[in-house]
Scaffold this active site. Structure first.
Site, PDB file in Angstrom:
ATOM      1  CG  ASP A 199      -1.948   0.958   1.222  1.00  0.00           C
ATOM      2  OD1 ASP A 199      -2.768   1.095   0.331  1.00  0.00           O
ATOM      3  OD2 ASP A 199      -1.725   1.824   2.238  1.00  0.00           O
ATOM      4  CD  GLU A 255      16.478 -13.667   2.695  1.00  0.00           C
ATOM      5  OE1 GLU A 255      16.154 -14.514   3.641  1.00  0.00           O
ATOM      6  OE2 GLU A 255      17.094 -12.498   3.052  1.00  0.00           O
TER       7      GLU A 255
END
Length: 530
Positions: A199, A255
């Site tokens: 957001d 990752e």
């Protein structure tokens, strides 16, 4: 890592309004889980959940008081895990909102920060002394009206809030805040989410020198309904430090093999910023409000798509025509259509043929329009503050309509926002399996996009066609597709030589003896020879 997101279609679910499972009038995670087969059958690739975290709900969940728990109105963490597992069983990816630029003023961090200028969290939010005359340190404005600064008598300082006074901004110049935010991402990634929608992604950093914004250089004949748009937002957002921070976020996502999309809330250089923020090593994709306004012309769509891929050849866009913050596209564009169904089907086909990824807003596959609400029915602080215009956001957030029964099958109780007859008439049950319905057209268009590599991955070449016709080619060589749209309620005829047949979903288009007749809001696709 997998690039499943590139060209994918995501469906935005607003948890309060999708499906209520316990009769309290508010949608919840078990209700969403029960409706996941509908989304899988629709043909989307991913589900994006708007916030479901603990919150006082001053801004319907975009004011978070606990980033690692589910608000009881929506269920529990176990309910979220069940939702995620079921989505994955159905082949759907899970994207969730992250509202990290600000928190609720009820967050324990803010309580600690406002208590003392010297405590461990003293510098976790943006605090500033007043000017000598007692006024706020800058002229920055809140998106929701009034100054972006609120006085706190405990610290005898102002704190920054780009939105509600109950939504204080974090201080991302403090490395500890960044580290904490990354720990939040890891918490949800460890629970199996496939990525995040960030957001207000251009609001993380503010100018540390606290310089005031200049006026918007664009001429305005009269004041805007919301004066926020009368400033050129150089110093309260859009800061260069954002780009370094996005690289830290990307490292964590990589990752886990997770993906991301950022919401760029900007009116001046949104397309350019979408490209900057989705450049290699930053977010995977970005969207803005560029296609969420009144523009519905061939020139507007050519410019926006063309500008992005010209200015940001290594970036990636996510295009959307609707979301929880703006009026529905059928409401915005109905004057350009022969009818509600025609403009609904055409806008779906248009969006799903664009180069980039796509996000659908719940209910647009039904051709829903905004709900007309009285002032006393509003819950949205923005709508209440600026009544009667702009209209606010409740009008697009009313409940999903599943059937023509009481409350549209959304709840057995009283819904948090009303289900009114115009919306009730456009329900899932009445359209499912009905040839020509907006829902079935969307299902066909989603299947066509999924089965046509050029529509997911092919580059775009615009054709020089006169308005109101928009024409472009997706891809080259075998498998390329020509896409044509008549963006008006008037019939247009074009010379179209060659023995070629229409393919994919069609609306009001006919090819006969070298003439292509495009009726009102026509949709036409043609395979191109290799």
């Amino acid at each position: 890592m997998s690039d499943w997101w590139k060209g994918a279609v995501t469906y935005q679910v607003y948890p309060r309004s999708f499906q209520d499972s316990n009769g309290d009038g508010v949608g919840d995670l078990p209700g969403i889980t029960a409706r996941l087969p509908y989304l899988a059958d629709l043909g989307v690739d991913a589900v994006w959940l708007s916030p479901f975290f603990r919150s006082p709900m001053k801004d319907m969940g975009y004011d978070v008081s606990d980033y690692t728990d589910v608000d009881p109105v929506f269920g529990t963490l176990k309910d979220f895990d069940t939702f995620t597992a079921r989505a994955h069983e159905l082949g759907l990816k899970v994207m969730i909102d992250q509202v990290l630029s600000h928190s609720s003023d009820q967050h324990p961090f803010f309580a600690e920060s406002r208590a003392s200028r010297t405590g461990p969290k003293a510098d976790w939010y943006v605090w500033a002394d007043p000017n000598h005359d007692g006024t706020p340190p800058t002229n920055w404005l809140s998106v929701f009206g009034g100054p972006a600064w609120t006085w706190d008598g405990r610290r005898r300082q102002f704190y920054l809030h780009n939105f509600l006074t109950e939504q204080p901004d974090f201080n991302y110049h403090n490395p500890a805040v960044q580290d904490w935010a990354l720990s939040v991402l890891r918490f949800w990634l460890d629970r199996g989410v496939d990525g995040f929608r960030f957001d207000t992604v251009n609001y993380f950093f503010h100018d540390p020198l606290l310089r005031s914004n200049p006026a918007d250089p664009r001429d305005k004949a009269e004041p805007e309904a919301n004066p926020y748009g009368m400033q050129y937002h150089l110093f309260d957002k859009n800061r260069p430090e954002n780009l370094v921070w996005l690289s830290r976020i990307r490292a964590v996502l990589d990752e886990y093999g997770a993906t991301s999309v950022g919401e760029v809330g900007e009116s001046h250089h949104a397309i350019r910023m979408m490209g900057e923020y989705s450049a290699p090593g930053r977010l995977h994709q970005c969207y803005s409000f560029e296609m969420l306004g009144p523009d519905f012309s061939p020139a507007a769509f050519r410019q926006k798509i063309g500008d992005f891929f010209t200015d940001a050849p290594e970036g990636w866009p996510m295009w959307a025509f609707g979301n929880h913050d703006v009026p529905r596209q059928v409401t915005r564009w109905l004057s350009h259509g022969a009818g509600q169904d025609e403009i609904a089907r055409q806008s779906g086909a248009l969006l799903l043929s664009f180069e980039g990824s796509v996000c659908l807003w719940q209910g647009e596959e039904l051709g829903q329009t905004d709900t007309e609400l009285a002032f006393e029915e509003l819950t949205d602080p923005q709508g209440i503050a600026f009544w009667p215009a702009p209209v606010g956001r409740d009008n697009t957030r009313t409940p999903m309509v599943w059937d023509d029964g009481p409350q549209g099958g959304f709840t057995t109780g009283t819904p948090w926002l009303p289900v009114k007859p115009p919306q009730l008439a456009r329900n899932v049950a009445s359209q499912l399996g009905q040839p020509g319905s907006v829902l079935e057209f969307y299902r066909s268009m989603l299947a066509f996009r999924r089965a046509t590599p050029a529509l997911r991955h092919g580059r775009t070449s615009f054709l020089d066609t006169p308005a109101p016709v928009l024409a472009f080619q997706r891809g080259t060589g075998p498998g390329a597709v020509l896409c044509l749209f008549n963006l008006s309620p008037a019939t247009v005829a074009l010379d179209f030589p060659g023995p070629v047949a229409l393919t994919g979903p069609v609306q009001n288009a006919e090819l006969s003896e070298g003439v292509l007749t495009l009726g009102p809001n026509a949709v036409a696709f043609f395979p191109l020879p290799g």
